[in-house]
Design an enzyme around this catalytic site. Structure first.
Site, mmCIF file in Angstrom:
data_model
loop_
_atom_site.group_PDB
_atom_site.id
_atom_site.type_symbol
_atom_site.label_atom_id
_atom_site.label_comp_id
_atom_site.label_asym_id
_atom_site.label_seq_id
_atom_site.Cartn_x
_atom_site.Cartn_y
_atom_site.Cartn_z
ATOM 1 N N PHE A 11 0.949 -1.245 0.035
ATOM 2 C CA PHE A 11 -0.041 -0.002 0.005
ATOM 3 C C PHE A 11 0.954 1.133 -0.187
ATOM 4 O O PHE A 11 1.706 1.405 0.683
ATOM 5 C CB PHE A 11 -0.900 -0.054 1.392
ATOM 6 C CG PHE A 11 -1.748 1.122 1.393
ATOM 7 C CD1 PHE A 11 -2.869 1.542 0.438
ATOM 8 C CD2 PHE A 11 -1.859 2.010 2.356
ATOM 9 C CE1 PHE A 11 -3.664 2.432 0.543
ATOM 10 C CE2 PHE A 11 -2.533 2.948 2.628
ATOM 11 C CZ PHE A 11 -3.585 3.200 1.760
ATOM 12 N N SER A 18 3.899 -6.760 2.601
ATOM 13 C CA SER A 18 2.819 -6.138 3.408
ATOM 14 C C SER A 18 1.110 -6.070 2.957
ATOM 15 O O SER A 18 0.977 -7.254 3.014
ATOM 16 C CB SER A 18 3.394 -4.603 3.286
ATOM 17 O OG SER A 18 2.516 -3.801 4.145
ATOM 18 N N MET A 19 0.807 -5.214 2.324
ATOM 19 C CA MET A 19 -0.659 -5.362 1.639
ATOM 20 C C MET A 19 -0.455 -6.343 0.576
ATOM 21 O O MET A 19 -1.518 -6.955 0.514
ATOM 22 C CB MET A 19 -1.121 -4.202 1.334
ATOM 23 C CG MET A 19 -2.578 -4.191 0.575
ATOM 24 S SD MET A 19 -3.138 -2.640 -0.105
ATOM 25 C CE MET A 19 -2.216 -2.865 -1.484
ATOM 26 N N ASP A 22 10.129 -4.256 12.881
ATOM 27 C CA ASP A 22 9.230 -3.651 11.579
ATOM 28 C C ASP A 22 8.225 -2.581 12.354
ATOM 29 O O ASP A 22 7.464 -2.696 13.324
ATOM 30 C CB ASP A 22 8.338 -4.721 11.315
ATOM 31 C CG ASP A 22 7.423 -4.414 10.093
ATOM 32 O OD1 ASP A 22 7.049 -3.108 10.011
ATOM 33 O OD2 ASP A 22 7.209 -5.256 9.015
ATOM 34 N N HIS A 55 10.881 -3.312 7.660
ATOM 35 C CA HIS A 55 9.536 -3.477 7.106
ATOM 36 C C HIS A 55 9.629 -4.075 5.581
ATOM 37 O O HIS A 55 9.181 -5.067 5.025
ATOM 38 C CB HIS A 55 8.601 -2.377 7.292
ATOM 39 C CG HIS A 55 7.259 -2.843 6.512
ATOM 40 N ND1 HIS A 55 6.443 -3.699 6.921
ATOM 41 C CD2 HIS A 55 6.460 -2.214 5.440
ATOM 42 C CE1 HIS A 55 5.232 -4.162 6.034
ATOM 43 N NE2 HIS A 55 5.426 -3.025 5.131
#
Length: 258
Positions: free
Chosen positions: A25, A93-94, A193, A223
Site C-alpha cells: 500500500f 505488506s498489503m 518492523d 518492513h
C-alpha cells in the site's frame, strides 16, 4: 499521469513455473524489483504489476479502493495461469494480503504462497476512527521507507485516508477468508518492523488452513525487507520453496523456453 521513475511494472516471460509478486500500500513495484529479477534470472515467468492509484501521485490513490487493487492482481494471476503449468503468489505488506486472497479464491490454481511482513490490520493513530476521520482529514504522513540499511523506497509521502479506509475493509474481508488458504505457505517476518507488527503474521498463521507452513524471522531487516539486509535470504528461501513444490525449477530445459 506519468509513472514515478523506478515504479514501472515488471514482467518476464520464462518457463512453465510462474510467480506473481504484489507490492504494498502506497508503494510500487520498485520494492520488489530485485526479487522479481532474481527469479526471472533463474528461468521463472514473473509478473510484478503496478497497482491502480500507485506509482504516480497520492491524489490518484485517493480515487481507488481495494476492489481496484485486487482486480489487477487477479487479472495478472489469470494471465499467468494461461501460460504456466504452476503459479505461485507472493507479496509484501498489503501485497501479502492480496496474495493470500488470491490463494483463498483460486484454490488449486495457486501452488504456494510467499509473504514478507504481511499486513492483516490497519495500525496507527487514525485506524479506529477512519470511517469518520477520512471525511475530516485528507491525508496523514506516509509509511514508506522503513529500511534498516538505508536507501529509498519509491512510494508516497502521504496516505490518503479514503484509501486507508478501503484498505481497512479489505483486511477485514481477507481475515474472514484466511481459513480458505490451504496451500503451502512461506512467511518471512522482520524482527524489527515499524509498519506492520509481528501480531499480523501471528494472526495470519493462526487463521490459515495450510499444513505446510514455514516461518522465518529476518533479524537484520525492517518492513521493506526485500530492499534490506536480508533481501538475499528472502530471494534464496523463496526459490527453495518454489523448487521443493515444483521440482522442475532449476533443471535445464524444463523452465526455459528458448
Amino acid at each position: 499521469m506519468p509513472v514515478l521513475p523506478g515504479a514501472e511494472p515488471y514482467r518476464h516471460a520464462g518457463g512453465e513455473v510462474g510467480v506473481l509478486l504484489c507490492h504494498g500500500f502506497t508503494g510500487s513495484p520498485q520494492s520488489l524489483r530485485p526479487w522479481a529479477e532474481y527469479l526471472a534470472e533463474r528461468g521463472l515467468t514473473v509478473s510484478l504489476p503496478l497497482l491502480p492509484g500507485h506509482g504516480t501521485r497520492w491524489e490518484d490513490l485517493r480515487l481507488t479502493g481495494w476492489q481496484d487493487w485486487y482486480a489487477e492482481v487477479d487479472r495478472e494471476l489469470r494471465n499467468l495461469r494461461d501460460r504456466c503449468a504452476r503459479v505461485f503468489v507472493a507479496g509484501l505488506s498489503m501485497g501479502g494480503a492480496l496474495a493470500l486472497r488470491l490463494a483463498a479464491k483460486h484454490g488449486e490454481g495457486v501452488a504456494g504462497v510467499m509473504v514478507v511482513n504481511p499486513a492483516n490490520k490497519v495500525h496507527g493513530r487514525y485506524a479506529r476512527t477512519l470511517p469518520v476521520s477520512r471525511h475530516l482529514v485528507r491525508t496523514v504522513k506516509g509509511i514508506t521507507g522503513d529500511i534498516a540499511k538505508g536507501g529509498v523506497e519509491v512510494g508516497y509521502d502521504r496516505v490518503p485516508l479514503h484509501a486507508a479506509h478501503s484498505l481497512r475493509n479489505f483486511f477485514r474481508l481477507v481475515d474472514g477468508e484466511l481459513p480458505q488458504v490451504t496451500q503451502p505457505l512461506l512467511v518471512l517476518r522482520s524482527a524489527q518492523d515499524h509498519t506492520v507488527p509481528a501480531a499480523d503474521s501471528a494472526r495470519i498463521l493462526s487463521r490459515v488452513s495450510s499444513t505446510d507452513v514455514t516461518q522465518i524471522v529476518l533479524e537484520q531487516s525492517r518492513h521493506v525487507a526485500t530492499l534490506d539486509h536480508d533481501a538475499d535470504r528472502i530471494f534464496e528461501e523463496s526459490l527453495g520453496f518454489i523448487g521443493r513444490l515444483a521440482p522442475s525449477v532449476g533443471k535445464e530445459g524444463t523452465t526455459a523456453r528458448g
